[in-house]
Scaffold this motif. Structure first.
Motif, mmCIF file in Angstrom:
data_model
loop_
_atom_site.group_PDB
_atom_site.id
_atom_site.type_symbol
_atom_site.label_atom_id
_atom_site.label_comp_id
_atom_site.label_asym_id
_atom_site.label_seq_id
_atom_site.Cartn_x
_atom_site.Cartn_y
_atom_site.Cartn_z
ATOM 1 N N ARG A 20 -46.365 40.637 -16.136
ATOM 2 C CA ARG A 20 -45.736 40.618 -14.823
ATOM 3 C C ARG A 20 -44.490 41.496 -14.781
ATOM 4 N NH1 ARG A 20 -46.030 36.454 -10.964
ATOM 5 N NH2 ARG A 20 -44.312 36.427 -9.455
ATOM 6 N N ASP A 21 -43.694 41.468 -15.884
ATOM 7 C CA ASP A 21 -42.462 42.259 -15.910
ATOM 8 C C ASP A 21 -42.764 43.753 -15.865
ATOM 9 O OD1 ASP A 21 -41.133 39.888 -16.071
ATOM 10 O OD2 ASP A 21 -40.899 39.958 -18.268
ATOM 11 N N VAL A 22 -43.858 44.180 -16.488
ATOM 12 C CA VAL A 22 -44.192 45.606 -16.493
ATOM 13 C C VAL A 22 -44.508 46.087 -15.080
ATOM 14 C CG1 VAL A 22 -45.846 47.309 -17.340
ATOM 15 C CG2 VAL A 22 -44.984 45.547 -18.888
ATOM 16 N N ILE A 23 -45.289 45.301 -14.330
ATOM 17 C CA ILE A 23 -45.630 45.698 -12.955
ATOM 18 C C ILE A 23 -44.387 45.698 -12.069
ATOM 19 C CG2 ILE A 23 -47.033 45.102 -10.951
ATOM 20 C CD1 ILE A 23 -48.662 46.118 -13.256
ATOM 21 N N LEU A 24 -43.545 44.661 -12.234
ATOM 22 C CA LEU A 24 -42.341 44.584 -11.406
ATOM 23 C C LEU A 24 -41.393 45.741 -11.697
ATOM 24 C CD1 LEU A 24 -40.718 42.973 -9.354
ATOM 25 C CD2 LEU A 24 -39.759 41.641 -11.258
ATOM 26 N N LYS A 25 -41.256 46.092 -12.972
ATOM 27 C CA LYS A 25 -40.373 47.212 -13.316
ATOM 28 C C LYS A 25 -40.924 48.520 -12.772
ATOM 29 C CE LYS A 25 -38.050 49.268 -17.314
ATOM 30 N NZ LYS A 25 -37.904 49.253 -18.796
ATOM 31 N N ALA A 26 -42.230 48.696 -12.840
ATOM 32 C CA ALA A 26 -42.833 49.912 -12.271
ATOM 33 C C ALA A 26 -42.637 49.970 -10.763
ATOM 34 C CB ALA A 26 -44.317 49.953 -12.626
ATOM 35 N N LEU A 27 -42.717 48.817 -10.108
ATOM 36 C CA LEU A 27 -42.535 48.781 -8.659
ATOM 37 C C LEU A 27 -41.097 49.123 -8.278
ATOM 38 C CD1 LEU A 27 -43.877 48.169 -5.952
ATOM 39 C CD2 LEU A 27 -43.255 45.762 -6.269
ATOM 40 N N GLU A 28 -40.150 48.563 -8.986
ATOM 41 C CA GLU A 28 -38.741 48.864 -8.689
ATOM 42 C C GLU A 28 -38.427 50.328 -8.961
ATOM 43 O OE1 GLU A 28 -36.591 46.156 -11.078
ATOM 44 O OE2 GLU A 28 -36.897 44.430 -9.753
ATOM 45 N N SER A 29 -38.970 50.893 -10.050
ATOM 46 C CA SER A 29 -38.749 52.307 -10.332
ATOM 47 C C SER A 29 -39.332 53.183 -9.235
ATOM 48 C CB SER A 29 -39.361 52.660 -11.689
ATOM 49 O OG SER A 29 -39.209 54.024 -11.977
ATOM 50 N N VAL A 47 -28.680 54.335 -8.607
ATOM 51 C CA VAL A 47 -29.458 53.671 -7.567
ATOM 52 C C VAL A 47 -30.281 52.574 -8.217
ATOM 53 C CG1 VAL A 47 -31.165 53.941 -5.732
ATOM 54 C CG2 VAL A 47 -29.556 55.794 -6.219
ATOM 55 N N GLU A 48 -30.284 51.387 -7.629
ATOM 56 C CA GLU A 48 -31.051 50.256 -8.118
ATOM 57 C C GLU A 48 -31.890 49.697 -6.988
ATOM 58 O OE1 GLU A 48 -28.326 47.448 -9.638
ATOM 59 O OE2 GLU A 48 -27.565 48.746 -11.255
ATOM 60 N N ALA A 49 -33.011 49.055 -7.354
ATOM 61 C CA ALA A 49 -33.902 48.443 -6.371
ATOM 62 C C ALA A 49 -34.226 47.024 -6.804
ATOM 63 C CB ALA A 49 -35.185 49.253 -6.230
ATOM 64 N N LYS A 50 -34.222 46.107 -5.837
ATOM 65 C CA LYS A 50 -34.552 44.711 -6.079
ATOM 66 C C LYS A 50 -35.701 44.332 -5.152
ATOM 67 C CE LYS A 50 -31.170 44.080 -8.992
ATOM 68 N NZ LYS A 50 -31.438 43.868 -10.437
ATOM 69 N N VAL A 51 -36.733 43.701 -5.741
ATOM 70 C CA VAL A 51 -37.910 43.296 -4.970
ATOM 71 C C VAL A 51 -38.001 41.770 -4.981
ATOM 72 C CG1 VAL A 51 -40.409 43.472 -4.742
ATOM 73 C CG2 VAL A 51 -39.092 45.430 -5.568
ATOM 74 N N ASP A 52 -38.068 41.171 -3.799
ATOM 75 C CA ASP A 52 -38.239 39.731 -3.666
ATOM 76 C C ASP A 52 -39.739 39.442 -3.635
ATOM 77 O OD1 ASP A 52 -38.148 37.081 -3.179
ATOM 78 O OD2 ASP A 52 -36.910 37.176 -1.363
ATOM 79 N N LEU A 53 -40.240 38.810 -4.698
ATOM 80 C CA LEU A 53 -41.677 38.576 -4.809
ATOM 81 C C LEU A 53 -42.177 37.534 -3.811
ATOM 82 C CD1 LEU A 53 -42.123 38.585 -8.701
ATOM 83 C CD2 LEU A 53 -42.502 40.445 -7.085
ATOM 84 N N ASP A 54 -41.301 36.700 -3.299
ATOM 85 C CA ASP A 54 -41.725 35.684 -2.335
ATOM 86 C C ASP A 54 -41.940 36.264 -0.945
ATOM 87 O OD1 ASP A 54 -41.641 33.773 -4.327
ATOM 88 O OD2 ASP A 54 -39.527 33.289 -3.938
ATOM 89 N N GLY A 56 -41.518 39.803 -0.328
ATOM 90 C CA GLY A 56 -41.916 41.199 -0.374
ATOM 91 C C GLY A 56 -40.853 42.150 0.132
ATOM 92 N N LYS A 57 -39.633 41.668 0.358
ATOM 93 C CA LYS A 57 -38.562 42.511 0.868
ATOM 94 C C LYS A 57 -37.984 43.355 -0.259
ATOM 95 C CE LYS A 57 -34.158 42.330 3.322
ATOM 96 N NZ LYS A 57 -33.106 41.467 3.911
ATOM 97 N N VAL A 58 -37.717 44.626 0.027
ATOM 98 C CA VAL A 58 -37.154 45.574 -0.934
ATOM 99 C C VAL A 58 -35.723 45.897 -0.520
ATOM 100 C CG1 VAL A 58 -37.376 47.828 -2.014
ATOM 101 C CG2 VAL A 58 -39.424 46.534 -1.408
ATOM 102 N N THR A 59 -34.762 45.751 -1.431
ATOM 103 C CA THR A 59 -33.356 46.036 -1.177
ATOM 104 C C THR A 59 -32.905 47.128 -2.130
ATOM 105 O OG1 THR A 59 -33.023 43.714 -0.584
ATOM 106 C CG2 THR A 59 -31.060 45.050 -0.983
ATOM 107 N N ILE A 60 -32.233 48.140 -1.598
ATOM 108 C CA ILE A 60 -31.748 49.269 -2.390
ATOM 109 C C ILE A 60 -30.234 49.166 -2.504
ATOM 110 C CG2 ILE A 60 -31.614 51.775 -2.581
ATOM 111 C CD1 ILE A 60 -34.422 50.691 -2.883
ATOM 112 N N TYR A 61 -29.709 49.360 -3.717
ATOM 113 C CA TYR A 61 -28.273 49.386 -3.979
ATOM 114 C C TYR A 61 -27.926 50.750 -4.561
ATOM 115 C CZ TYR A 61 -28.528 44.315 -3.441
ATOM 116 O OH TYR A 61 -28.754 43.053 -2.959
ATOM 117 N N ALA A 62 -26.840 51.348 -3.998
ATOM 118 C CA ALA A 62 -26.415 52.673 -4.445
ATOM 119 C C ALA A 62 -24.928 52.655 -4.762
ATOM 120 C CB ALA A 62 -26.728 53.719 -3.382
#
Length: 633
Positions: A20-29, A47-54, A56-62
């Motif tokens: 699961r961590d591999v897919i999540l890391k690939a998605l954030e990248s 730049v960082e990205a956070k994905v809420d798995l519940d 599906g919202k994507v938040t970008i931090y710069a």
């Protein structure tokens, strides 16, 4: 109810069989890459990205700089906005704040698709590589996906593909698509197109793994496979031994009525397999390795550890069976045992033994002992050449003759080898131990000569000196070594040997005086104490010279001063009325000068020792020349 994002995420996990961590890391990248492409952000900006798995919202931090007035929203943030994330931030600081674009979901879906697929594919390949790299040397099963001129493409577990080149296939095998194949993983390599898995059915370890699978005794370690020699599709020889007493290793491998071995034969496309019992005696081991041929005698010649040769004598009717078709049986036996095997028929071996006895000077002593047997065997060979048959007893007599000659020759060879070993040991003992600890590069030789010797296998000074004493031609044969280099090496040998000799000589000299001084020293001190009690002047009494002075070479004396030197013990046996000169030729040693040479003092005058029995005193009389007369003190 879960949204579409969560359902898609779980579907990818199940399909790719990745953590699961591999897919999540690939998605954030992928989200970070999509943001950089969407706003044209610099690679230097964090730049960082956070994905809420519940949800599906994507938040970008710069990362942005805190300023009073924002002019570039991509890299700057106001002080008021920054203090929402960190109340202690000041102007000019760098802070990571949320920077998600308004329509980022639609943009990310369009731009991050390729990145996500590539990252997941890379993770999948890396997982395959790690999995199969641990299984090198093991048997895997797969389904043939394609057949071409280069070989087979086989589908394996974890959606991996293996390739089997033509050279790794057993000759005569034919495979079709969807056939199931078992093969050995011979090699795993990483390539830009993913892990490259090389499969083999011709490797000898493939037979080893099949035996472990079919024979439980081998798998559990009760029976051990010692060696395997194989020619794929034709024949194979396996040497086994039992680790426990009472176990038949050959019977365990063959099985009841050959059930176990027949299963392996069918897997290897009807390849013949000979199972033999390993033996610690090389002669017995070689004789068994040549089965099914019957062997009369095996004679070993192991002078060189590299080219070990075994001469095998077989009956005339077993010669073709021992050699095999195209030499296959003998070739496999040589691979199995590690010996070079020379197979001869009994008449051929007997004729060769007779020839050696008649022509080789080294066999002169053996020829004298075997004169009658040699004449009888010569007659048997003559009858054989005429085409006349020989009886079994005559063949036995011929075999015994060959056996005696070979064994005596082997014994003489062993004696010569022992003499050579003793010679090597004596030469090694004459070389100082420090020479074998000094590297050849530190020997003082010219640099190019030292490197040539090092490339020739001589790593220390002791190795070079030893080879020069045993056989200098071996060093002269090295490429680049000429007369000039040999003179340098000879000088090195002389320096090394000379440095060892003075140490031995010094040890002998220091031990000898110590032994001589133990007994006479107390007597000399006693004499020196008694002498002053006499009526002679004190200065006339001199101590008798120490043994060190006697050991030094004396200068030639004149005719008047020539007398015989006596030991200290003999002085007390002299008659009192017979004066004896004891120090006429004695010289004293002066301290050594700078060059190490000892100077010599001037000779003293004549001295005589007398013993007074009444007073029990030994005193010395000294003779001086005053003018024309001689006076005594």
């Amino acid at each position: 109810m879960k949204n579409e994002f969560v359902l898609a995420f779980n579907e990818v996990l199940e399909e790719k069989q990745l953590p699961r961590d591999v897919i999540l890391k690939a998605l954030e990248s992928a989200m970070v890459s999509a943001y950089r492409r969407a706003v044209n952000a610099s690679n230097a900006q964090q730049v960082e990205a956070k994905v809420d798995l519940d949800t599906g919202k994507v938040t970008i931090y710069a990362e942005k700089e805190v300023v009073e007035q924002v002019r570039e929203p991509l890299t700057e943030v106001s002080l008021e906005e920054a203090r929402r994330y960190n109340p202690h931030v000041q102007l000019g600081d760098m802070i990571v704040v949320e920077s998600t674009p308004r329509d980022f979901g639609r943009v990310a879906a369009q731009t991050a698709r390729q990145v996500i697929q590539q990252r997941i594919r890379d993770a999948e390949r890396q997982m395959q590589l790690n999995h199969y790299a641990k299984q090198v040397g093991e048997i895997v099963s797969g389904v043939v996906q394609a057949v071409n001129a280069q070989g087979l493409t086989i589908g394996l577990e974890m959606r991996a593909e293996g390739t089997m080149p033509r050279k790794e296939m057993i000759p005569g095998e034919r495979f079709r698509v969807h056939d199931r194949v078992r093969a050995l993983i011979a090699e795993v390599k990483d390539s830009p197109r993913g892990p490259q898995i090389i499969l083999s059915r011709t490797h000898r370890n493939f037979l080893r793994r099949l035996l472990e699978t079919e024979v439980p005794e081998i798998y559990h370690g009760i029976v051990e496979i010692r060696s395997i020699a194989r020619e794929p599709g034709e024949r194979a020889k396996v040497a086994v031994s039992a680790t426990q007493p009472g176990i038949d290793p050959v019977g365990a491998c063959v099985g009841i009525r050959g059930v176990r071995i027949q299963a392996i034969v069918r897997e290897l496309h009807d390849e013949k397999i000979d199972v033999i019992e390993w033996n610690a005696d090389p002669a017995v081991y070689i004789a068994k390795a040549l089965s099914p041929a019957r062997v009369t005698g095996v004679y070993l010649d192991d002078k060189s550890s590299v080219n070990k040769t075994a001469t095998v004598v077989v009956p005339e009717d077993q010669l073709s069976l021992a050699i095999g078709r195209d030499g296959q049986n003998a070739r496999l036996a040589a691979k199995l045992t590690g010996w070079r095997i020379d197979i001869k028929s009994l008449p051929e071996a007997a004729a060769e033994a007779l020839h050696r006895l008649q022509t080789d000077p080294e066999y002169a002593q053996i020829a004298e002992l075997e004169r009658e047997a040699a004449e009888a065997v010569s007659g048997l060979l003559a009858r054989k050449a005429e085409g006349r048959p020989l009886s079994a007893e005559e063949y036995d007599r011929m075999a015994q003759f060959v056996d005696r000659v070979q064994r005596r020759a082997t014994r003489r060879a062993m004696e010569k080898k022992a003499e050579e070993d003793n010679r090597v040991q004596s030469v090694r003992a004459s070389i100082p131990a420090e020479a074998f600890q000094t590297g050849i590069l530190d020997s003082g030789l010219p640099e190019h000569v030292a490197y040539l010797l090092q490339e020739g296998g001589f790593s220390t000074v002791g190795d070079v000196v030893m080879q020069m004493k045993l056989d200098p031609d071996q060093i002269l044969k090295l490429q680049g070594i000429g007369p000039r280099a040999m003179s340098e090496i000879s000088a090195l040998v002389e320096r090394t040997v000379v440095t060892a000799q003075p140490q031995e000589a010094e040890a002998v000299i220091t031990e000898t005086p110590a032994a001589e001084e133990e007994t006479p020293q107390p007597a000399i001190e006693a004499t020196a104490e008694v002498a002053p009690e006499t009526t002679l002047p004190v200065e006339a009494v001199e101590p008798i010279s120490q043994p060190e002075a006697v050991a030094q070479p004396a200068a030639p004396a004149t005719e008047e001063e020539e007398t015989e030197e006596l030991s200290f013990d003999e002085l007390f046996t002299l008659r009192a009325d017979v004066p004896v000169d004891v120090a006429d030729e004695e010289e004293e040693e002066a301290p050594a000068d700078k060059k190490g040479k000892k100077a010599k003092k001037k000779k003293k005058g004549a001295r005589f020792v007398e013993y007074d029995p009444d007073r029990d005193v030994t005193f010395i009389r000294k003779k001086h020349k005053r003018g024309e007369d001689w006076d005594w003190e």
